[in-house]
Design a protein around this motif. Structure first.
Motif, short mmCIF file in Angstrom:
data_model
loop_
_atom_site.label_atom_id
_atom_site.label_comp_id
_atom_site.label_asym_id
_atom_site.label_seq_id
_atom_site.Cartn_x
_atom_site.Cartn_y
_atom_site.Cartn_z
N LEU A 284 -46.31 -39.34 -8.29
CA LEU A 284 -46.55 -39.09 -9.71
C LEU A 284 -48.04 -39.23 -10.06
O LEU A 284 -48.56 -38.49 -10.89
N THR A 285 -48.72 -40.18 -9.41
CA THR A 285 -50.15 -40.36 -9.68
C THR A 285 -50.93 -39.12 -9.29
O THR A 285 -51.79 -38.65 -10.05
N GLU A 286 -50.61 -38.57 -8.12
CA GLU A 286 -51.34 -37.36 -7.71
C GLU A 286 -51.00 -36.18 -8.61
O GLU A 286 -51.84 -35.34 -8.89
N SER A 287 -49.75 -36.12 -9.08
CA SER A 287 -49.37 -35.06 -10.02
C SER A 287 -50.17 -35.19 -11.31
O SER A 287 -50.59 -34.18 -11.90
N MET A 288 -50.37 -36.42 -11.78
CA MET A 288 -51.16 -36.64 -12.98
C MET A 288 -52.62 -36.21 -12.76
O MET A 288 -53.24 -35.62 -13.65
N ILE A 289 -53.15 -36.50 -11.58
CA ILE A 289 -54.52 -36.10 -11.27
C ILE A 289 -54.65 -34.58 -11.30
O ILE A 289 -55.58 -34.03 -11.91
N LYS A 290 -53.71 -33.89 -10.67
CA LYS A 290 -53.76 -32.43 -10.63
C LYS A 290 -53.59 -31.84 -12.03
O LYS A 290 -54.25 -30.85 -12.38
N ARG A 291 -52.71 -32.43 -12.82
CA ARG A 291 -52.53 -31.93 -14.19
C ARG A 291 -53.80 -32.17 -15.00
O ARG A 291 -54.20 -31.31 -15.80
N ASP A 292 -54.44 -33.32 -14.80
CA ASP A 292 -55.68 -33.60 -15.53
C ASP A 292 -56.79 -32.64 -15.13
O ASP A 292 -57.61 -32.23 -15.95
N LEU A 293 -56.81 -32.25 -13.84
CA LEU A 293 -57.84 -31.33 -13.36
C LEU A 293 -57.47 -29.86 -13.59
O LEU A 293 -58.30 -28.97 -13.38
N GLY A 294 -56.22 -29.62 -13.97
CA GLY A 294 -55.79 -28.25 -14.25
C GLY A 294 -55.56 -27.43 -13.00
O GLY A 294 -55.83 -26.21 -12.99
N ILE A 295 -55.04 -28.03 -11.92
CA ILE A 295 -54.80 -27.32 -10.67
C ILE A 295 -53.38 -27.58 -10.21
O ILE A 295 -52.74 -28.55 -10.60
N LYS A 296 -52.87 -26.67 -9.33
CA LYS A 296 -51.51 -26.82 -8.81
C LYS A 296 -51.51 -27.68 -7.55
O LYS A 296 -50.66 -28.54 -7.36
#
Length: 331
Positions: A284-296
């Motif tokens: 979930l942490t990495e998903s949050m990072i990707k969502r914050d950066l706007g990448i898949k």
């Protein structure tokens, strides 16, 4: 009466014609069989591709490629740990170095200038410090590395023709710190654990539990998942999948605790519950990072997996949990 030189028997000619006809018939049948086989092969390939696309759409990953790459990594990691444990430093340095490079690159793509070269150097340098020196040398190497990365960025700003706003510089420095805390610090726990007596067995054991978490969540979520766990962070993760991951991790935890670590079976329950929580949190942490950066995906380094960090996101926090649990059990 026919002349002797003319002959009166046409059977050789008929035989030749018959043999030629048989060859032509055989060739025609062979071409038809080959054409039919090629058509069936194309159809099966198309069906497999369609099923794979549908599965990828549901799960968000190319499953055959993901399984193949996961097996390759498992062979390399197990080989390094079981054949000659110090060689695991090479594997760990590669994983942490690539993971740091991927995350720093993703941040730079999003406009956050995290220096990649010093970030990778620090991640790689912490590995031998942790394995050969232990906790204190690893910690001081990491802290010195963070200062090094920060100074590198400040020098870049000082030499730049156009100065970025001070708030952006502060953001770059904090993001550089985060990269090291998230990947290098947690990754160092794997290295520290591998250097302990029987530590290689603990590394293998907790990674098996992480694999069980991922497999249990995948299988249960794919077949029974209906209630999203964190739809705004990771839409495909469900509570049913989480329940399956906990059950699978407890089962594997009991097995590895009993057969590999020489611990009571009930320690497997503790190991399974803790690792299932840390692995899910890491995902979930990495998903949050990707969502914050706007990448898949963090990168496209691994086909079917996205980036390498996408594959070790569950391992990183679980390594810290396993290392602390090892210290508690053995001290």
């Amino acid at each position: 009466m026919p002349r002797p030189d003319q002959g009166g028997d046409d059977r050789p000619t008929d035989q030749k014609r018959s043999a030629k006809g048989l060859r032509q018939d055989f060739d025609a049948r062979a071409r038809a069989a080959r054409t039919d086989f090629e058509a069936q092969l194309r159809q099966r390939k198309a069906d497999f591709g369609a099923r794979n696309e549908a599965l990828t759409a549901r799960t968000g990953r190319n499953l055959p490629a993901a399984i193949g790459i996961a097996l390759a990594f498992a062979v390399v990691m197990l080989g390094s740990l079981l054949i000659w444990t110090p060689s695991f430093m090479v594997v760990a340095a590669f994983l942490l170095g690539v993971g740091v490079y991927e995350l720093a690159s993703a941040m730079r793509f999003a406009g956050r200038d995290v220096p990649r070269i010093p970030s990778v150097l620090v991640a790689v340098g912490v590995v031998p410090a942790a394995y050969l020196g232990g906790q204190i040398p690893a910690l001081f190497t990491l802290l010195g590395g963070i200062v090094f990365i920060s100074l590198w960025r400040l020098v870049e700003v000082a030499l730049a023709r156009t100065k970025p706003p001070a708030a952006n510089v502060v953001r770059d420095l904090t993001n550089g710190l985060f990269v090291q805390a998230y990947i290098t610090l947690l990754g160092a726990c794997v290295v520290l654990l591998s250097a302990q007596p029987d530590g290689k067995l603990w590394v293998i054991a907790f990674i098996l539990v992480v694999v069980a978490v991922d497999t249990g969540a995948y299988a249960t979520g794919l077949n029974l998942g209906k209630h999203p766990m964190a739809p705004r962070i990771s839409p495909k993760k469900t509570w049913e999948g989480f329940a399956g991951s906990v059950a699978a991790s407890i089962l594997v935890g009991i097995i590895v605790s009993w057969l590999m670590l020489g611990l009571p079976w009930w320690m497997g329950i503790i190991l399974g519950v803790l690792i299932s929580g840390s692995a899910t949190l890491g995902d979930l942490t990495e998903s949050m990072i990707k969502r914050d950066l706007g990448i898949k995906d963090i990168s496209s380094f691994l086909p079917g997996h996205g980036g390498l960090l996408d594959r070790i996101d569950s391992i990183l926090p679980s390594a810290a949990v396993a290392y602390v649990l090892y210290l508690v059990v053995n001290h």
